[in-house]
Design an enzyme around this catalytic site. Structure first.
Site, short mmCIF file in Angstrom:
data_model
loop_
_atom_site.label_atom_id
_atom_site.label_comp_id
_atom_site.label_asym_id
_atom_site.label_seq_id
_atom_site.Cartn_x
_atom_site.Cartn_y
_atom_site.Cartn_z
N TYR A 96 -0.35 2.01 8.64
CA TYR A 96 -1.25 0.96 9.14
C TYR A 96 -1.31 1.01 10.67
O TYR A 96 -0.41 1.53 11.32
CB TYR A 96 -0.74 -0.42 8.74
N ASP A 105 -4.21 -1.22 -6.23
CA ASP A 105 -4.59 -1.67 -4.88
C ASP A 105 -6.00 -2.27 -4.89
O ASP A 105 -6.99 -1.62 -4.59
CB ASP A 105 -4.49 -0.47 -3.92
N ARG A 132 0.87 -1.20 0.00
CA ARG A 132 0.00 0.00 0.00
C ARG A 132 0.89 1.24 0.00
O ARG A 132 1.07 1.91 1.02
CB ARG A 132 -0.94 -0.03 1.20
N SER A 169 -8.08 -2.36 -1.64
CA SER A 169 -8.81 -1.12 -1.35
C SER A 169 -10.04 -0.98 -2.23
O SER A 169 -11.11 -0.60 -1.74
CB SER A 169 -7.90 0.10 -1.58
N GLN A 204 -1.16 2.74 -5.87
CA GLN A 204 -2.58 3.00 -5.58
C GLN A 204 -3.52 2.47 -6.65
O GLN A 204 -4.55 1.90 -6.35
CB GLN A 204 -2.79 4.50 -5.42
P1 NAD Z 1 -7.82 -1.04 6.36
O1 NAD Z 1 -6.50 -1.60 6.80
O2 NAD Z 1 -7.83 0.01 5.31
O3 NAD Z 1 -8.61 -0.47 7.62
C1 NAD Z 1 -8.67 -1.08 8.85
C2 NAD Z 1 -8.76 0.01 9.89
O4 NAD Z 1 -8.91 -0.61 11.17
C3 NAD Z 1 -7.50 0.89 9.95
O5 NAD Z 1 -7.85 2.23 9.80
C4 NAD Z 1 -6.95 0.61 11.35
O6 NAD Z 1 -6.32 1.74 11.91
C5 NAD Z 1 -8.21 0.20 12.09
N1 NAD Z 1 -7.92 -0.54 13.33
C6 NAD Z 1 -7.03 -1.52 13.54
N2 NAD Z 1 -7.07 -1.94 14.82
C7 NAD Z 1 -8.02 -1.19 15.43
C8 NAD Z 1 -8.52 -1.15 16.77
N3 NAD Z 1 -8.03 -1.96 17.70
N4 NAD Z 1 -9.49 -0.27 17.03
C9 NAD Z 1 -9.97 0.57 16.07
N5 NAD Z 1 -9.54 0.58 14.80
C10 NAD Z 1 -8.57 -0.29 14.49
O7 NAD Z 1 -8.70 -2.28 5.94
P2 NAD Z 1 -9.94 -2.28 4.92
O8 NAD Z 1 -9.39 -2.54 3.55
O9 NAD Z 1 -10.81 -1.11 5.17
O10 NAD Z 1 -10.70 -3.60 5.38
C11 NAD Z 1 -11.40 -3.60 6.61
C12 NAD Z 1 -11.98 -4.99 6.90
O11 NAD Z 1 -13.00 -5.28 5.97
C13 NAD Z 1 -10.96 -6.12 6.77
O12 NAD Z 1 -11.16 -7.06 7.80
C14 NAD Z 1 -11.27 -6.70 5.43
O13 NAD Z 1 -10.85 -8.04 5.28
C15 NAD Z 1 -12.76 -6.57 5.46
N6 NAD Z 1 -13.42 -6.76 4.16
C16 NAD Z 1 -14.53 -7.56 4.21
C17 NAD Z 1 -15.23 -7.82 3.08
C18 NAD Z 1 -16.47 -8.69 3.17
O14 NAD Z 1 -17.05 -8.97 2.15
N7 NAD Z 1 -16.90 -9.09 4.36
C19 NAD Z 1 -14.78 -7.29 1.86
C20 NAD Z 1 -13.65 -6.44 1.82
C21 NAD Z 1 -12.97 -6.18 3.02
#
Ligand code: NAD
Length: 383
Positions: free
Chosen positions: A234, A136, A128, A139, A133
């Site tokens: 991150y 990605d 990332r 994202s 970008q």
């Molecule tokens: P990302 O890394 O961009 O965002 C994750 C966020 O969580 C970050 O901003 C981080 O600072 C925050 N974070 C981490 N630990 C934390 C804590 N203890 N308290 C509060 N915030 C905290 O990730 P993303 O690309 O936005 O993905 C987010 C989630 O969605 C992932 O688990 C990903 O696998 C999931 N996702 C699910 C689907 C689905 O279909 N269910 C599809 C795509 C992504």
């Protein structure tokens, strides 16, 4: 150079790695494009649309893969139960495979690819960094998931999202609390805000405050003494003490919310459990939680992959593969990400792999019969 796009065989997958509108871009790059018949059907792209764009449609999967130099996929190659054969066995030795290979979750896929002599690149390990970008894919797909999560919550909630002033009285806006303000979380915040809800966003990284506020939401802050941001922006895994403080703050906001969307994750780690049973029990009956991290173990103690769990009148939704439910645009965005990566791997119609490049190195999983991706290799060695 022959590039092929097979039909995805995972039963819950509707996306496709190439969309008709971008087919000519591959042809201009010097490729002969071959697509398995019906590959775009579940994303509403008929074979005829690809044909019109210059692709050849192939009915037999053996013919499709024969002499292929590059294979574009969405999901990792898997066992085809109907044919009783693995998709990897169809890929010609020394061909290049690009897709979400998920080798950090299932390292065995990398072992099979190395054994087969396939050079593979995984879209889920693209670094990332700013230069990457446009490639990605995590994202682009997380953005689709964040949007869809809010629509699902709105469908299940028994309340309006916007404030309504009607002859039957005024209805206050729904309260939406989004935990984790990364890509999925910010898209969820923006979507809930557009629907008229009162939105709060929370993240462990103080840097998220500006982004949350710019989308019209209130940032919920927790004062922690420790560093919460790692290299590349991150989040870091936090100590038990920080997690306790965080949970105190989260508790109040979850209890007051009509809808909670959780998206917190730390790369390479299990998702932190931030919403426990007690918090769910403190919510009003009729409230909804959508746990987007359910596939990484879940941010909510009660969520289960692919299931709607009912607890004390609260619905905890653990839908998986949400981008597939927006198959048209998710495929389009994913295809753009693939084209951007191909732009780096192909020069003048020939493969040109520069392993000194941070992006190429970061997402290459197997090459020359070996697993070259460090984190995947570590997981294999630990077994
Ligand atoms: P990302 O890394 O961009 O965002 C994750 C966020 O969580 C970050 O901003 C981080 O600072 C925050 N974070 C981490 N630990 C934390 C804590 N203890 N308290 C509060 N915030 C905290 O990730 P993303 O690309 O936005 O993905 C987010 C989630 O969605 C992932 O688990 C990903 O696998 C999931 N996702 C699910 C689907 C689905 O279909 N269910 C599809 C795509 C992504």
């Amino acid at each position: 150079m022959k590039i092929v796009i097979p039909r995805e065989i995972a039963p819950d997958e509707r996306r496709v790695a190439l969309v008709p509108a971008l087919t000519d871009r591959l042809i201009k790059m010097g490729f002969e494009v071959h697509l398995e018949a019906g590959a775009g059907e579940k994303a509403f792209f008929p074979d005829a649309a690809y044909q019109d764009a210059g692709a050849q449609i192939v009915s037999s999967v053996e013919d499709l893969y024969r002499d292929a130099k590059i294979v574009l996929k969405v999901r990792p190659p898997m066992l085809n139960k109907e044919r009783n054969s693995h998709e990897i066995d169809l890929i010609p030795k020394s061909a290049v495979l690009i897709g979400f290979l998920e080798t950090l979750r299932v390292p065995e896929t990398a072992e099979l690819l190395a054994k087969r002599g396939v050079t593979s690149f995984s879209m889920d390990t693209i670094p990332r960094i700013s230069r990457a970008q446009s490639m990605d894919a995590l994202s682009s797909q997380a953005s689709a998931a964040g949007y869809k999560a809010v629509l699902i919550a709105a469908e299940v909630a028994h309340k309006f999202f916007p404030m309504l002033t009607t002859a039957a009285g005024t209805i206050p806006p729904a309260k939406v609390f989004v935990i984790g303000a990364g890509v999925a979380g910010l898209q969820a915040i923006a979507t809930a805000h557009r629907l008229g809800a009162t939105v709060e966003g929370f993240d462990i990284r103080p840097a998220a405050k500006g982004e949350v506020e710019s989308l019209g939401a209130k940032f919920v802050q927790v004062e922690l003494e420790e560093e919460t941001e790692a290299e590349g922006g991150y989040a870091k895994e936090v100590t038990a003490e920080a997690e306790r403080k965080e949970q105190e703050v989260i508790h109040q906001h979850v209890a007051a919310a009509d809808v909670v969307i959780t998206t917190a994750q730390v790369p390479g780690a299990k998702a932190p459990v931030l919403v426990n049973r007690g918090m769910v029990e403190a919510m009003k009956p009729g409230s909804v939680i959508v746990d987007l991290a359910v596939e990484q173990g879940g941010n909510c103690e009660l969520s289960e992959p692919g299931v709607n769990v009912e607890h004390n009148g609260v619905t905890v939704i653990g839908r998986v593969n949400l981008p597939s439910a927006l198959s048209v645009h998710s495929s389009q965005m994913y295809c753009r990400n693939l084209l951007a990566l191909l732009g780096l791997l192909v020069k003048e119609g020939e493969l040109n792999l520069n392993f000194e490049d941070e992006i190429v190195k970061g997402c290459c999983i197997t090459h020359d019969g070996a697993v070259v991706h460090e984190r995947t290799a570590e997981l294999i060695n630990k077994k």
